[in-house]
Design a protein around this motif. Structure first.
Motif, PDB file in Angstrom:
ATOM      1  N   LYS A  78       0.847  -1.196   0.000  1.00  0.00           N
ATOM      2  CA  LYS A  78       0.000   0.000   0.000  1.00  0.00           C
ATOM      3  C   LYS A  78       0.884   1.248   0.000  1.00  0.00           C
ATOM      4  N   LEU A  79       0.527   2.203  -0.850  1.00  0.00           N
ATOM      5  CA  LEU A  79       1.259   3.473  -0.886  1.00  0.00           C
ATOM      6  C   LEU A  79       0.441   4.520  -0.143  1.00  0.00           C
ATOM      7  N   GLN A  80       1.158   5.313   0.628  1.00  0.00           N
ATOM      8  CA  GLN A  80       0.490   6.257   1.524  1.00  0.00           C
ATOM      9  C   GLN A  80       1.009   7.666   1.277  1.00  0.00           C
ATOM     10  N   MET A  81       0.133   8.641   1.439  1.00  0.00           N
ATOM     11  CA  MET A  81       0.565  10.038   1.301  1.00  0.00           C
ATOM     12  C   MET A  81       0.087  10.853   2.487  1.00  0.00           C
ATOM     13  N   LEU A  82       0.698  12.012   2.667  1.00  0.00           N
ATOM     14  CA  LEU A  82       0.265  12.962   3.698  1.00  0.00           C
ATOM     15  C   LEU A  82      -0.386  14.146   3.005  1.00  0.00           C
ATOM     16  N   PHE A  83      -1.572  14.509   3.476  1.00  0.00           N
ATOM     17  CA  PHE A  83      -2.398  15.511   2.801  1.00  0.00           C
ATOM     18  C   PHE A  83      -2.871  16.531   3.831  1.00  0.00           C
ATOM     19  N   ARG A  84      -2.710  17.825   3.508  1.00  0.00           N
ATOM     20  CA  ARG A  84      -3.031  18.849   4.512  1.00  0.00           C
ATOM     21  C   ARG A  84      -4.473  19.357   4.423  1.00  0.00           C
ATOM     22  N   GLY A  85      -5.417  18.430   4.352  1.00  0.00           N
ATOM     23  CA  GLY A  85      -6.828  18.842   4.343  1.00  0.00           C
ATOM     24  C   GLY A  85      -7.110  19.892   3.288  1.00  0.00           C
ATOM     25  N   GLN A  86      -7.693  20.985   3.703  1.00  0.00           N
ATOM     26  CA  GLN A  86      -8.120  22.018   2.755  1.00  0.00           C
ATOM     27  C   GLN A  86      -6.930  22.723   2.086  1.00  0.00           C
ATOM     28  N   ASN A  87      -5.719  22.527   2.616  1.00  0.00           N
ATOM     29  CA  ASN A  87      -4.526  23.136   1.997  1.00  0.00           C
ATOM     30  C   ASN A  87      -3.949  22.263   0.888  1.00  0.00           C
ATOM     31  N   ARG A  92      -2.152  27.474   1.019  1.00  0.00           N
ATOM     32  CA  ARG A  92      -3.361  28.257   1.266  1.00  0.00           C
ATOM     33  C   ARG A  92      -4.541  27.292   1.271  1.00  0.00           C
ATOM     34  N   HIS A  93      -5.711  27.777   1.630  1.00  0.00           N
ATOM     35  CA  HIS A  93      -6.895  26.938   1.510  1.00  0.00           C
ATOM     36  C   HIS A  93      -7.389  26.976   0.071  1.00  0.00           C
ATOM     37  N   TYR A  94      -7.814  25.795  -0.420  1.00  0.00           N
ATOM     38  CA  TYR A  94      -8.326  25.701  -1.784  1.00  0.00           C
ATOM     39  C   TYR A  94      -9.820  25.454  -1.756  1.00  0.00           C
ATOM     40  N   ALA A  95     -10.464  25.727  -2.881  1.00  0.00           N
ATOM     41  CA  ALA A  95     -11.905  25.480  -2.992  1.00  0.00           C
ATOM     42  C   ALA A  95     -12.183  23.980  -2.903  1.00  0.00           C
ATOM     43  N   ASP A  96     -13.386  23.645  -2.482  1.00  0.00           N
ATOM     44  CA  ASP A  96     -13.758  22.235  -2.321  1.00  0.00           C
ATOM     45  C   ASP A  96     -13.566  21.429  -3.598  1.00  0.00           C
ATOM     46  N   ASP A  97     -13.892  22.027  -4.761  1.00  0.00           N
ATOM     47  CA  ASP A  97     -13.788  21.237  -5.995  1.00  0.00           C
ATOM     48  C   ASP A  97     -12.328  20.910  -6.320  1.00  0.00           C
ATOM     49  N   ALA A  98     -11.414  21.790  -5.940  1.00  0.00           N
ATOM     50  CA  ALA A  98      -9.987  21.514  -6.164  1.00  0.00           C
ATOM     51  C   ALA A  98      -9.520  20.377  -5.245  1.00  0.00           C
ATOM     52  N   VAL A  99      -9.953  20.434  -3.992  1.00  0.00           N
ATOM     53  CA  VAL A  99      -9.573  19.386  -3.027  1.00  0.00           C
ATOM     54  C   VAL A  99     -10.105  18.028  -3.501  1.00  0.00           C
ATOM     55  N   GLU A 100     -11.367  18.006  -3.932  1.00  0.00           N
ATOM     56  CA  GLU A 100     -11.968  16.748  -4.405  1.00  0.00           C
ATOM     57  C   GLU A 100     -11.191  16.195  -5.600  1.00  0.00           C
ATOM     58  N   TYR A 101     -10.830  17.085  -6.504  1.00  0.00           N
ATOM     59  CA  TYR A 101     -10.137  16.655  -7.715  1.00  0.00           C
ATOM     60  C   TYR A 101      -8.725  16.160  -7.389  1.00  0.00           C
ATOM     61  N   GLY A 375      -8.022  34.050  11.319  1.00  0.00           N
ATOM     62  CA  GLY A 375      -8.930  32.911  11.230  1.00  0.00           C
ATOM     63  C   GLY A 375      -8.997  32.311   9.837  1.00  0.00           C
ATOM     64  N   GLU A 376      -8.089  32.729   8.957  1.00  0.00           N
ATOM     65  CA  GLU A 376      -8.133  32.218   7.582  1.00  0.00           C
ATOM     66  C   GLU A 376      -7.709  30.754   7.483  1.00  0.00           C
ATOM     67  N   TYR A 377      -7.043  30.247   8.531  1.00  0.00           N
ATOM     68  CA  TYR A 377      -6.649  28.826   8.519  1.00  0.00           C
ATOM     69  C   TYR A 377      -7.624  27.982   9.322  1.00  0.00           C
ATOM     70  N   GLY A 378      -8.591  28.635   9.980  1.00  0.00           N
ATOM     71  CA  GLY A 378      -9.534  27.904  10.817  1.00  0.00           C
ATOM     72  C   GLY A 378      -9.458  28.412  12.252  1.00  0.00           C
ATOM     73  N   LYS A 379     -10.104  27.650  13.120  1.00  0.00           N
ATOM     74  CA  LYS A 379     -10.240  28.057  14.520  1.00  0.00           C
ATOM     75  C   LYS A 379      -9.018  27.579  15.304  1.00  0.00           C
ATOM     76  N   ALA A 404     -12.951  27.654   3.927  1.00  0.00           N
ATOM     77  CA  ALA A 404     -13.219  27.307   2.523  1.00  0.00           C
ATOM     78  C   ALA A 404     -14.625  27.720   2.069  1.00  0.00           C
ATOM     79  N   ASP A 405     -15.517  28.016   3.035  1.00  0.00           N
ATOM     80  CA  ASP A 405     -16.850  28.479   2.646  1.00  0.00           C
ATOM     81  C   ASP A 405     -16.772  29.809   1.901  1.00  0.00           C
ATOM     82  N   GLN A 406     -15.653  30.491   2.073  1.00  0.00           N
ATOM     83  CA  GLN A 406     -15.512  31.798   1.412  1.00  0.00           C
ATOM     84  C   GLN A 406     -14.835  31.686   0.042  1.00  0.00           C
ATOM     85  N   ILE A 407     -14.500  30.439  -0.347  1.00  0.00           N
ATOM     86  CA  ILE A 407     -13.777  30.282  -1.615  1.00  0.00           C
ATOM     87  C   ILE A 407     -14.713  29.696  -2.667  1.00  0.00           C
TER      88      ILE A 407
END
Length: 467
Positions: A78-87, A92-101, A375-379, A404-407
């Motif tokens: 199994k290959l594993q990666m580390l992913f910074r959530g919305q970043n 920076r934070h990316y839009a939801d569609d970019a994260v999904e893609y 607060g641009e990175y979250g709480k 990300a709600d603002q993107i």
């Protein structure tokens, strides 16, 4: 009652990220990959984190191609990666569609396990990535950024783990990037987590403070399922406990990993040569190889240590290293005790460097630090005082929603704006989105190679995955 402990080996990602600023090249790994595939690791952490940035910024390599080559050479593991959530893997934070893609493309190119974390443990920043990973059919490992502070305790971590399990995590990782977890704390935390959640628990800790192998052993006794280690040539120091040592320690016990030390020795021999090469070239500094129990005081993770050293070097202020280390906890307290992991480690670290070099605190405030306070990175785990917020933001209003709600959705725009002359694969759009300053230079170089400037990549187009 014991059980076989699973091993996630980090040598292809976090080990070299921690020791040599993520400079291991694909050509340095490729020959040993088939032997690594025979070992029987639970997983190989080989992508994500800073590898993506480093590939295009310093190594002139396509990170997507690296992943495909590793996949091809390790069909069984199994290959594993580390992913910074919305970043994602950017800063920076990316839009939801970019994260999904991005999640979809990572899995298409060969990732089996995505370890997703948020630097602030703000679950809102993980929701999109979690859903996308589940949809792609990959294993979703949600990570708790482990840290110590007046607000971080077992109850806090257990509560967060329950939220992660409810959100769909297939396993949970205690991500102790700064080597802060002591053996007794590891035991107590794993015990409580095993009571509170049903999914497997993974412990990821670094060797910086000299505690890692003891903490892993206590976590194993408390019921941990998976441990993160690194092959010995790039273990210890700011990296991880040595794979072979942990395998040997557990051999013949109820926790036996089932891994063969002879097979591991083949892998070790390959990386031992590389280690020597890195030492000779100065890429591997003796400074990051020892134990630094001060990390328990300053709470600075390994990758951040090497960053601070290089920032101070560039400014010709290496002598102020200790002072910067002392300033880090102050900046962190002001900013609401964020765990120090990318990107908050860089944000807090760089601000501490400025505070020390300029001889006055917050005389120069970085754009990123202002964003963190806003607060641009979250709480943040603890609230930031109104007084400090006013000092940094003036009259600017903080944001309280999920950032990300603002993107607005951005994939279509990113595709439209992508310079066509560089387009080779759909993944390039994501590379550009994350590193708009660095990617064009990389694409230019790739294009020159492809069109016969050095002829190496002439067969590249055959390897592109269909979109």
């Amino acid at each position: 009652m014991g059980k076989q402990i699973k091993i996630c080996d980090t040598i292809l990602r976090d080990a070299h990220q921690s020791l040599i600023a993520t400079r291991m090249r694909l050509e340095e790994m490729i020959d040993i990959l088939p032997a690594m595939d025979e070992v029987g690791y639970y997983s190989l952490e080989c992508w994500g984190g800073a590898t993506f940035d480093s590939c295009i910024r310093f190594l002139d390599e396509d990170p997507w191609e690296r992943l495909r080559v590793i996949r091809k050479n390790c069909p069984k593991t199994k290959l594993q990666m580390l992913f910074r959530g919305q970043n994602m893997l950017g800063y920076r934070h990316y839009a939801d569609d970019a994260v999904e893609y991005f999640v979809q493309k990572s899995v298409d190119n060969g990732i089996d396990i995505i370890r997703i974390f948020d630097a602030l443990n703000d679950i809102r920043n993980l929701e999109t990535a979690i859903k996308a990973t589940k949809k792609s059919g990959a294993h979703m490992q949600a990570a708790i950024s482990y840290t110590l502070s007046p607000v971080h305790n077992i109850a806090y971590f257990v509560d967060y783990a329950k939220q992660l399990e409810n959100a769909g995590a297939d396993s949970i990782c205690i991500k102790d990037m700064a080597a802060l977890i002591t053996p007794s704390a590891a035991y107590d935390l794993v015990k409580e987590l095993k009571k509170a959640v049903k999914v497997p628990i993974d412990l990821h800790t670094h060797y910086t403070s000299g505690l890692a192998s003891m903490s892993l052993l206590k976590a194993i006794e408390a019921g941990v399922d998976i441990i993160d280690t690194a092959m010995s040539p790039l273990a210890m120091g700011t990296s991880h406990a040595a794979t072979e040592s942990m395998v040997a320690a557990l051999e013949g016990t109820e926790y036996d990993t089932g891994l063969d030390l002879k097979k591991l020795d083949v892998v070790r021999a390959h990386f031992a040569k590389l280690r020597q090469k890195y030492l000779d070239s100065g890429l591997l500094s003796p400074k990051v190889m020892g134990v630094d129990a001060n990390t328990l005081i300053y709470q600075v993770p390994g990758g951040m240590l090497s960053n601070l050293v290089s920032q101070l070097k560039q400014a010709g202020k290496e002598d102020q290293f200790e002072e910067v280390l002392r300033e880090v906890p102050n900046v962190r307290k002001d900013a609401g005790y964020p765990p120090l992991v990318t990107p908050t480690s860089q944000i807090v670290g760089t601000q501490a460097v400025f505070n020390v070099i300029l001889g006055q605190r917050y005389k120069n405030v970085t754009k990123e630090f202002r964003a963190l306070v806003r607060g641009e990175y979250g709480k943040t785990p603890a609230p930031i005082s109104d007084e400090f917020r006013k000092q940094i933001l003036g009259d600017e209003k903080p944001i309280t929603c999920r950032p990300a709600d603002q993107i607005a959705p951005e994939m279509e725009k990113l595709r439209k704006e992508f310079p066509q002359e560089y387009y080779e694969q759909e993944e390039d759009v994501l590379t550009m989105a994350m590193f708009p300053q660095v990617a064009p230079k990389f694409f230019e170089s790739r294009k020159n190679k492809k069109y016969g400037v050095d002829g190496k990549h002439a067969d590249k187009e055959n390897k592109v995955h269909p979109a």
